[in-house]
Write a protein that holds these residues in place. Structure first.
Motif, PDB file in Angstrom:
ATOM      1  N   ILE A   1       0.804  -1.219   0.000  1.00 18.46           N
ATOM      2  CA  ILE A   1       0.000   0.000   0.000  1.00 18.46           C
ATOM      3  C   ILE A   1       0.837   1.271   0.000  1.00 18.46           C
ATOM      4  O   ILE A   1       0.297   2.355  -0.152  1.00 18.46           O
ATOM      5  N   ASP A   2       2.150   1.172   0.190  1.00 25.55           N
ATOM      6  CA  ASP A   2       3.027   2.337   0.197  1.00 25.55           C
ATOM      7  C   ASP A   2       2.632   3.278   1.349  1.00 25.55           C
ATOM      8  O   ASP A   2       1.859   2.919   2.234  1.00 25.55           O
ATOM      9  N   GLU A   3       3.141   4.475   1.331  1.00 27.21           N
ATOM     10  CA  GLU A   3       2.914   5.438   2.404  1.00 27.21           C
ATOM     11  C   GLU A   3       1.450   5.876   2.436  1.00 27.21           C
ATOM     12  O   GLU A   3       0.901   6.317   1.435  1.00 27.21           O
ATOM     13  N   VAL A   4       0.814   5.747   3.604  1.00 27.18           N
ATOM     14  CA  VAL A   4      -0.602   6.092   3.765  1.00 27.18           C
ATOM     15  C   VAL A   4      -0.700   7.569   4.129  1.00 27.18           C
ATOM     16  O   VAL A   4      -0.212   7.998   5.172  1.00 27.18           O
ATOM     17  N   LEU A   5      -1.360   8.340   3.261  1.00 23.08           N
ATOM     18  CA  LEU A   5      -1.452   9.791   3.449  1.00 23.08           C
ATOM     19  C   LEU A   5      -2.784  10.240   4.037  1.00 23.08           C
ATOM     20  O   LEU A   5      -2.842  11.236   4.751  1.00 23.08           O
ATOM     21  N   ASP A   6      -3.857   9.529   3.710  1.00 24.44           N
ATOM     22  CA  ASP A   6      -5.171   9.926   4.232  1.00 24.44           C
ATOM     23  C   ASP A   6      -6.086   8.717   4.256  1.00 24.44           C
ATOM     24  O   ASP A   6      -5.969   7.806   3.413  1.00 24.44           O
ATOM     25  N   LEU A   7      -7.013   8.722   5.216  1.00 17.71           N
ATOM     26  CA  LEU A   7      -7.961   7.626   5.413  1.00 17.71           C
ATOM     27  C   LEU A   7      -9.327   8.196   5.751  1.00 17.71           C
ATOM     28  O   LEU A   7      -9.428   9.219   6.429  1.00 17.71           O
ATOM     29  N   GLN A   8     -10.374   7.515   5.281  1.00 16.47           N
ATOM     30  CA  GLN A   8     -11.738   7.851   5.688  1.00 16.47           C
ATOM     31  C   GLN A   8     -12.569   6.572   5.672  1.00 16.47           C
ATOM     32  O   GLN A   8     -12.443   5.746   4.767  1.00 16.47           O
ATOM     33  N   TYR A   9     -13.412   6.410   6.701  1.00 20.22           N
ATOM     34  CA  TYR A   9     -14.363   5.293   6.716  1.00 20.22           C
ATOM     35  C   TYR A   9     -15.514   5.588   5.761  1.00 20.22           C
ATOM     36  O   TYR A   9     -15.979   6.731   5.659  1.00 20.22           O
ATOM     37  N   LEU A  10     -15.985   4.553   5.070  1.00 17.00           N
ATOM     38  CA  LEU A  10     -17.236   4.642   4.325  1.00 17.00           C
ATOM     39  C   LEU A  10     -18.367   4.207   5.247  1.00 17.00           C
ATOM     40  O   LEU A  10     -18.209   3.228   6.006  1.00 17.00           O
ATOM     41  N   PRO A  11     -19.509   4.889   5.236  1.00 18.84           N
ATOM     42  CA  PRO A  11     -20.598   4.547   6.161  1.00 18.84           C
ATOM     43  C   PRO A  11     -21.113   3.126   5.935  1.00 18.84           C
ATOM     44  O   PRO A  11     -21.068   2.586   4.832  1.00 18.84           O
ATOM     45  N   GLY A  12     -21.583   2.537   7.033  1.00 20.47           N
ATOM     46  CA  GLY A  12     -22.297   1.272   6.940  1.00 20.47           C
ATOM     47  C   GLY A  12     -21.441   0.040   6.910  1.00 20.47           C
ATOM     48  O   GLY A  12     -21.901  -1.020   6.458  1.00 20.47           O
ATOM     49  N   GLY A  13     -20.229   0.073   7.390  1.00 21.41           N
ATOM     50  CA  GLY A  13     -19.407  -1.131   7.386  1.00 21.41           C
ATOM     51  C   GLY A  13     -17.961  -0.819   7.662  1.00 21.41           C
ATOM     52  O   GLY A  13     -17.606   0.259   8.143  1.00 21.41           O
ATOM     53  N   ARG A  14     -17.107  -1.798   7.338  1.00 20.41           N
ATOM     54  CA  ARG A  14     -15.683  -1.658   7.586  1.00 20.41           C
ATOM     55  C   ARG A  14     -14.929  -1.466   6.275  1.00 20.41           C
ATOM     56  O   ARG A  14     -13.903  -2.074   6.027  1.00 20.41           O
ATOM     57  N   ARG A  15     -15.478  -0.598   5.418  1.00 18.18           N
ATOM     58  CA  ARG A  15     -14.790  -0.225   4.185  1.00 18.18           C
ATOM     59  C   ARG A  15     -14.204   1.173   4.358  1.00 18.18           C
ATOM     60  O   ARG A  15     -14.792   2.034   5.014  1.00 18.18           O
ATOM     61  N   ILE A  16     -13.039   1.377   3.753  1.00 21.00           N
ATOM     62  CA  ILE A  16     -12.371   2.662   3.882  1.00 21.00           C
ATOM     63  C   ILE A  16     -11.913   3.133   2.507  1.00 21.00           C
ATOM     64  O   ILE A  16     -11.722   2.340   1.585  1.00 21.00           O
ATOM     65  N   ALA A  17     -11.765   4.433   2.390  1.00 21.28           N
ATOM     66  CA  ALA A  17     -11.115   5.048   1.234  1.00 21.28           C
ATOM     67  C   ALA A  17      -9.727   5.478   1.690  1.00 21.28           C
ATOM     68  O   ALA A  17      -9.574   6.071   2.755  1.00 21.28           O
ATOM     69  N   MET A  18      -8.723   5.193   0.863  1.00 21.75           N
ATOM     70  CA  MET A  18      -7.351   5.351   1.304  1.00 21.75           C
ATOM     71  C   MET A  18      -6.493   5.956   0.200  1.00 21.75           C
ATOM     72  O   MET A  18      -6.517   5.493  -0.943  1.00 21.75           O
ATOM     73  N   ALA A  19      -5.752   7.002   0.534  1.00 18.16           N
ATOM     74  CA  ALA A  19      -4.772   7.606  -0.370  1.00 18.16           C
ATOM     75  C   ALA A  19      -3.386   7.144   0.049  1.00 18.16           C
ATOM     76  O   ALA A  19      -2.994   7.326   1.205  1.00 18.16           O
ATOM     77  N   THR A  20      -2.641   6.544  -0.890  1.00 16.24           N
ATOM     78  CA  THR A  20      -1.414   5.836  -0.526  1.00 16.24           C
ATOM     79  C   THR A  20      -0.226   6.241  -1.386  1.00 16.24           C
ATOM     80  O   THR A  20       0.398   5.403  -2.024  1.00 16.24           O
ATOM     81  N   ASN A  21       0.089   7.519  -1.422  1.00 14.91           N
ATOM     82  CA  ASN A  21       1.264   7.990  -2.151  1.00 14.91           C
ATOM     83  C   ASN A  21       1.253   7.507  -3.596  1.00 14.91           C
ATOM     84  O   ASN A  21       2.275   7.107  -4.160  1.00 14.91           O
TER      85      ASN A  21
END
Length: 646
Positions: A167-187
């Motif tokens: 996944i490389d360097e993780v720059l930002d994270l946000q949960y998506l509503p309604g579960g354990r899914r996330i949006a992730m920015a990874t350099n």
């Protein structure tokens, strides 16, 4: 370009000359051979980077087939091999899987091979060649050059699942509503939609430079991303397609937020429906929706973006307002829970508040001594928290713009801050990889979390309304390419403490009841379990004086476990420091030496036995002096009996 085939059943340790007959050299390729597949009837298939597949039988090349691409992986699929029919699947530089059907004519006739199935070609700009292929009974697994692991159906070649291998360097994270899914920015230029439970992922492809920030709409249907390519894109999470593009910043977009006070989903859906049902109007002035997205950039400006509801081409957003907000780069933005206020954090050491509807300034929060990296509104109170390079987290009042608390304790710049526990706690992450959890009631650090090995750029917590197991979690990501899931165990720990306290109360009641019934052995065991040294000492002294059958010091020591014996050794060491306890201490030492001595841990023997020996020597000298003094007393009494003393 050579392949060596060895017969392991016939290979022996004979002379080298004899060994030559037990292997074959398959020399036909002019480049590296990357894949080998074995079939029946001594059939071997080889493929390589010379863009051909060669079929061998008993060491001879019987057919060469051009595949017109560099082959990096090849596997033999289930087929009717006994009839000479083989199916091969290949993966290579064209970023597609292809199935080949080979017919082997055992009568020496014509051998044929043809491509019978091709995976739907990936035409995206980010398509990467395959670097490996593995076949399983229920799936075909392909590895891409960009470290994606993809699972395909064996019959239809339809992709069933996708895993990000690195996944490389993780720059930002946000949960998506309604579960354990996330949006992730990874350099990377791509944004990953990641399922924490299954590790499955989907990619949002469109940016041309690294994505450094993102936000998720309240419904979870859309994700907004900001990139170093100076644009902001809005994506539909279900289809992974870009539904909006905002460009106008002159430098990298460092922060983006959905203005969720407006009906963002409805505005985009109405604009798309209008575009699909009517032709573009070429007259009149375009109408726009309310501002849906706000972006902030290194160019020190904030821009508010809207969707043109009349003449929208399905992509470009319209900038409704531009504000020169700060004197230096803007690092973060946050929207208040009611959608009325927008907060921006900047390298100019300030946090500013703005009206989300009009873009008017509402106040400036000053006090940090270094640039501010993150800002977050409280979910329940009229306050916000900011994290800065001066190693502090500050809590501010929105009502009077005053600083309510300064949380100090980090050893490095604080890069991210989030509210936990319905606003009762704060989590912060620093540049040295350490996370801290703060109690806002006591304004003290209640937990320090260490797992990262480098900067922690971002924290993510689910929305309180999501509930479920995810509501007790927190995610952290940083420069060490780790995505760490933290779970709130406060309820479990509180229950364990309550159960422990209840058990201790029962044991304490049993202790006093045993003393009343003169059951000293049971009472001593309970005192040791409750860690009551004084109660244990007095009980053992009573046991020595009473000398009841079956309730002796020897029986007590024999009933102890390994850990309890070590604990008793430490207590005896402490008791032996005082003369009044020396008799009991040495009686216990006498019994302890009869059982296994649990002092094998390095340093334990020295810390227990050395003080014990020193104080025992003092007690011996004291008793020896007492005995010598008693001789004079005996002599005086004897003289009195003989009439020598009047």
């Amino acid at each position: 370009g050579q392949v060596w085939s060895w017969n392991l059943l016939e290979q022996t340790d004979s002379a080298a000359g004899a060994a030559k007959s037990q292997h074959m050299n398959l020399d036909n390729h002019v480049s590296a051979v990357t894949a080998v597949a074995f079939g029946m009837h001594n059939i071997i298939f080889t493929a390589g980077r010379d863009k051909i597949i060669t079929c061998w039988q008993s060491g001879k090349a019987i057919k060469i087939f051009p595949v017109m691409e560099i082959v990096e992986g090849m596997q033999l699929l289930d087929s009717r091999q006994e009839k000479g029919e083989y199916k091969l699947v290949t993966a290579g530089e064209k970023s597609e899987l292809r199935v080949w059907e080979f017919f082997f004519d055992r009568k020496g006739g014509k051998h044929t091979m043809s491509c019978v199935q091709t995976q739907e070609r990936n035409t995206s700009a980010a398509a990467q060649p395959y670097t490996g292929l593995v076949s399983f009974p229920d799936a075909i697994v392909a590895l891409r050059f960009d470290n994606l692991i993809q699972f395909f159906d064996r019959s239809s070649l339809e992709r069933k699942r996708q895993i990000v291998g690195y996944i490389d360097e993780v720059l930002d994270l946000q949960y998506l509503p309604g579960g354990r899914r996330i949006a992730m920015a990874t350099n990377s230029e791509e944004v990953t939609l990641f399922d924490v439970d299954s590790s499955s992922s989907e990619l949002l492809i469109g940016h041309t430079e690294i994505v450094i920030t993102l936000d998720v709409s309240k419904s979870g249907k859309y994700v907004a991303t900001g990139s170093k390519d100076r644009t902001c894109r809005v994506w539909e999470t279900s289809s992974q397609r870009c539904v909006g593009l905002a460009r106008g910043h002159t430098e990298a977009v460092g922060a983006v937020v959905f203005l969720q006070g407006q009906n963002m989903d409805g505005c985009i859906e109405r604009a798309e429906a209008h575009r699909a049902s009517a032709k573009r109007s070429r007259t009149g002035e375009d109408k726009t929706s309310p501002a849906l997205v706000a972006t902030a950039s290194s160019d020190r400006t904030i821009k508010f973006w809207a969707v043109p509801t009349k003449n929208w081409d399905g992509e470009e957003f319209v900038c409704k307002q531009t504000i020169m907000a700060h004197d230096k780069d803007i690092n973060a933005m946050a929207l208040s829970p009611n959608g009325a206020l927008l907060a921006t954090a900047s390298m100019d050491k300030t946090v500013k508040l703005w009206s989300a509807a009009e873009g008017e300034p509402r106040g400036t929060l000053s006090g940090h001594r270094r640039g501010v990296w993150d800002v977050q509104f409280s979910p329940i109170e009229r306050c916000l928290a900011s994290a800065a390079g001066d190693k502090t987290v500050r809590v501010w009042s929105i009502a009077d713009m005053s600083c309510l608390a300064v949380l100090e304790g980090h050893a490095g710049s604080v890069l991210s801050v989030r509210y936990l526990g319905m606003g009762q706690q704060l989590a912060s992450a620093a540049s040295n990889g350490v996370l801290k959890v703060w109690s806002l009631k006591s304004k003290e650090c209640i937990s320090t979390l260490e797992h990262h090995q480098d900067k922690v750029w971002t924290l993510a917590v689910p929305r309180a309304e999501d509930g479920g197991e995810a509501a007790l979690e927190m995610l952290s990501g940083g420069a060490d390419s780790r995505l760490v899931v933290w779970r709130d165990c406060s309820a479990e720990l509180a229950k364990m403490e309550a159960d422990k306290a209840e058990e201790a109360l029962l044991h304490e009641q049993e202790l006093f009841a045993s003393l009343r019934r003169r059951e000293y052995l049971r009472a001593a065991m309970r005192a040791l379990e409750l860690n009551r040294p004084f109660q244990l000492r007095t009980t053992l002294e009573t046991m020595l004086q009473a000398n009841l059958e079956g309730q002796t010091v020897s029986a007590f020591v024999a009933a102890l476990s390994h850990e309890q014996l070590l604990k008793l050794w430490e207590l005896v060491r402490d008791w032996n420091m005082y003369a009044r306890n020396s008799a009991l201490s040495h009686a216990l030492v006498q019994e302890l030496l009869k059982v296994d001595v649990p002092l094998a841990v390095p340093g334990t023997a020295k810390s227990v036995l050395d003080p014990l020996a020193v104080y025992s020597e003092r007690h011996f000298q004291r008793v020896d002096r007492l005995i010598k003094d008693s001789f004079l007393l005996d002599h005086a009494i004897a003289c009195m009996d003989n009439g020598l003393v009047e």
